[in-house]
Design a protein around this motif. Structure first.
Motif, mmCIF file in Angstrom:
data_model
loop_
_atom_site.group_PDB
_atom_site.id
_atom_site.type_symbol
_atom_site.label_atom_id
_atom_site.label_comp_id
_atom_site.label_asym_id
_atom_site.label_seq_id
_atom_site.Cartn_x
_atom_site.Cartn_y
_atom_site.Cartn_z
ATOM 1 N N THR A 180 0.866 -1.180 0.000
ATOM 2 C CA THR A 180 0.000 0.000 0.000
ATOM 3 C C THR A 180 0.904 1.232 0.000
ATOM 4 O OG1 THR A 180 -1.685 -1.219 1.209
ATOM 5 C CG2 THR A 180 -1.890 1.182 1.172
ATOM 6 N N ILE A 181 0.757 2.061 -1.019
ATOM 7 C CA ILE A 181 1.738 3.116 -1.283
ATOM 8 C C ILE A 181 1.916 4.068 -0.100
ATOM 9 C CG2 ILE A 181 2.436 4.940 -2.869
ATOM 10 C CD1 ILE A 181 2.299 2.001 -4.008
ATOM 11 N N ALA A 182 0.823 4.590 0.424
ATOM 12 C CA ALA A 182 0.935 5.563 1.516
ATOM 13 C C ALA A 182 1.576 4.928 2.749
ATOM 14 C CB ALA A 182 -0.447 6.120 1.856
ATOM 15 N N ASN A 183 1.165 3.709 3.083
ATOM 16 C CA ASN A 183 1.722 3.025 4.255
ATOM 17 C C ASN A 183 3.220 2.774 4.088
ATOM 18 O OD1 ASN A 183 -1.192 2.413 3.946
ATOM 19 N ND2 ASN A 183 -0.936 1.421 5.918
ATOM 20 N N ALA A 184 3.617 2.359 2.871
ATOM 21 C CA ALA A 184 5.025 2.065 2.629
ATOM 22 C C ALA A 184 5.882 3.324 2.689
ATOM 23 C CB ALA A 184 5.181 1.381 1.274
ATOM 24 N N THR A 189 9.245 0.813 8.602
ATOM 25 C CA THR A 189 10.001 0.589 9.838
ATOM 26 C C THR A 189 11.425 0.193 9.487
ATOM 27 O OG1 THR A 189 7.997 -0.212 10.939
ATOM 28 C CG2 THR A 189 10.112 -0.710 11.986
ATOM 29 N N PRO A 190 12.446 1.014 9.808
ATOM 30 C CA PRO A 190 12.314 2.375 10.348
ATOM 31 C C PRO A 190 11.789 3.331 9.276
ATOM 32 C CG PRO A 190 14.597 1.922 9.808
ATOM 33 C CD PRO A 190 13.858 0.626 9.600
ATOM 34 N N LEU A 191 11.477 4.549 9.671
ATOM 35 C CA LEU A 191 10.931 5.527 8.750
ATOM 36 C C LEU A 191 11.944 5.927 7.678
ATOM 37 C CD1 LEU A 191 9.087 7.922 11.233
ATOM 38 C CD2 LEU A 191 8.023 6.302 9.646
ATOM 39 N N GLY A 207 4.660 18.865 6.688
ATOM 40 C CA GLY A 207 3.727 17.980 5.986
ATOM 41 C C GLY A 207 4.164 16.526 6.068
ATOM 42 N N VAL A 208 5.469 16.282 5.893
ATOM 43 C CA VAL A 208 5.990 14.917 5.989
ATOM 44 C C VAL A 208 5.842 14.389 7.409
ATOM 45 C CG1 VAL A 208 8.119 13.555 5.918
ATOM 46 C CG2 VAL A 208 7.570 15.127 4.049
ATOM 47 N N ASN A 209 6.156 15.206 8.398
ATOM 48 C CA ASN A 209 6.012 14.771 9.799
ATOM 49 C C ASN A 209 4.568 14.400 10.099
ATOM 50 O OD1 ASN A 209 8.721 15.190 10.257
ATOM 51 N ND2 ASN A 209 8.451 17.232 11.174
ATOM 52 N N TYR A 210 3.631 15.185 9.592
ATOM 53 C CA TYR A 210 2.225 14.909 9.847
ATOM 54 C C TYR A 210 1.820 13.577 9.224
ATOM 55 C CZ TYR A 210 -2.834 15.063 9.347
ATOM 56 O OH TYR A 210 -4.167 14.734 9.372
ATOM 57 N N LEU A 211 2.226 13.358 7.971
ATOM 58 C CA LEU A 211 1.860 12.113 7.297
ATOM 59 C C LEU A 211 2.495 10.912 7.972
ATOM 60 C CD1 LEU A 211 2.051 13.299 3.588
ATOM 61 C CD2 LEU A 211 -0.009 12.641 4.842
ATOM 62 N N GLN A 212 3.725 11.047 8.414
ATOM 63 C CA GLN A 212 4.374 9.921 9.121
ATOM 64 C C GLN A 212 3.671 9.640 10.435
ATOM 65 O OE1 GLN A 212 8.509 11.247 9.143
ATOM 66 N NE2 GLN A 212 8.988 9.784 7.501
ATOM 67 N N ARG A 214 0.542 9.838 10.920
ATOM 68 C CA ARG A 214 -0.745 9.204 10.594
ATOM 69 C C ARG A 214 -0.577 7.723 10.280
ATOM 70 N NH1 ARG A 214 -5.252 11.395 12.076
ATOM 71 N NH2 ARG A 214 -6.358 10.537 10.275
ATOM 72 N N PHE A 215 0.594 7.332 9.812
ATOM 73 C CA PHE A 215 0.811 5.956 9.394
ATOM 74 C C PHE A 215 1.761 5.197 10.313
ATOM 75 C CE2 PHE A 215 -0.567 8.138 5.539
ATOM 76 C CZ PHE A 215 -1.522 7.262 5.047
#
Length: 215
Positions: A180-184, A189-191, A207-212, A214-215
């Motif tokens: 799943t693209i967004a999850n990947a 793990t690790p980010l 924006g990147v911190n927020y998205l990370q 969320r997932f």
């Protein structure tokens, strides 16, 4: 409803056998031995003398999946993990339930093509071709319609009706995998380092911190 699922499931399995990408079996069957410590490409075979009918069956595909989640869909997979007898046969199956306007988010199957049949409702489906074209190919499907997603390409489905929708899909691998693209991208793990994602997606660091988060 149950008879429709069985019919289209059989139809999908028939097509998937033609599209199978896994190596062909060299014997009648190779039921996966879940207790084996042998590491092979696939799963080691159980002693044929110990094989039972239950090794080739699965129950419950008539039951709706719980779509009470962030994306509004639920996939019920039937692969070699659920049916050991699928080992080396190059096929698997999935039932996908969609809440009204629910999505099966953009994802890819690295080891299998997919053929999907709509059992109930209406779905918007599509896939994106590889670079440099990155062309979106999409279509609205109605009950009984069939659509193919080529192996490895990013694809999605969305319920475009006001009621629940159901689809059955067959895949040309006993274990097609799913990314799943967004999850990947934002939940690995690790980010993945944030500065890489900032450049790749043209986002700012917040924006990147927020998205990370969320997932």
């Amino acid at each position: 409803m149950a008879s429709s699922i069985l019919f289209f499931g059989f139809l999908a399995f028939s097509f998937s056998h033609v599209l199978a990408s896994d190596p062909s079996s060299l014997q009648d069957f190779c039921v996966a031995d879940e207790n084996s410590n042998v590491i092979v490409n696939g799963l080691a075979c159980k002693d044929p003398k110990e094989v039972q009918a239950d090794d080739f069956s699965f129950s419950g595909l008539h039951l709706a999946g719980n779509t009470s989640n962030a994306v509004g869909s639920r996939a019920t997979t039937v692969n070699v993990a659920q049916i050991p007898g699928l080992n080396t046969l190059g096929i698997s199956l999935v039932r996908i339930d969609y809440a009204p306007w629910g999505i099966n988010p953009p994802h890819t199957h690295p080891r299998g093509s997919e053929i999907l049949t709509v059992i109930e409702g209406s779905l918007e489906v599509g896939f994106v071709t590889s670079s440099p074209e990155n062309r979106l190919i999409k279509k609205i499907l109605q009950k009984g319609d069939v659509f193919v997603f080529p192996i490895g390409l990013i694809h999605f489905q969305r319920n475009v009706g006001n009621g629940d929708a159901v689809a059955i899909a067959a895949l040309s691998s006993q274990n097609p995998g799913v990314i799943t693209i967004a999850n990947a991208m934002f939940g690995s793990t690790p980010l993945i380092p944030g500065d890489i994602l900032v450049k790749a997606f043209q986002l700012d660091k917040n924006g990147v911190n927020y998205l990370q988060s969320r997932f």
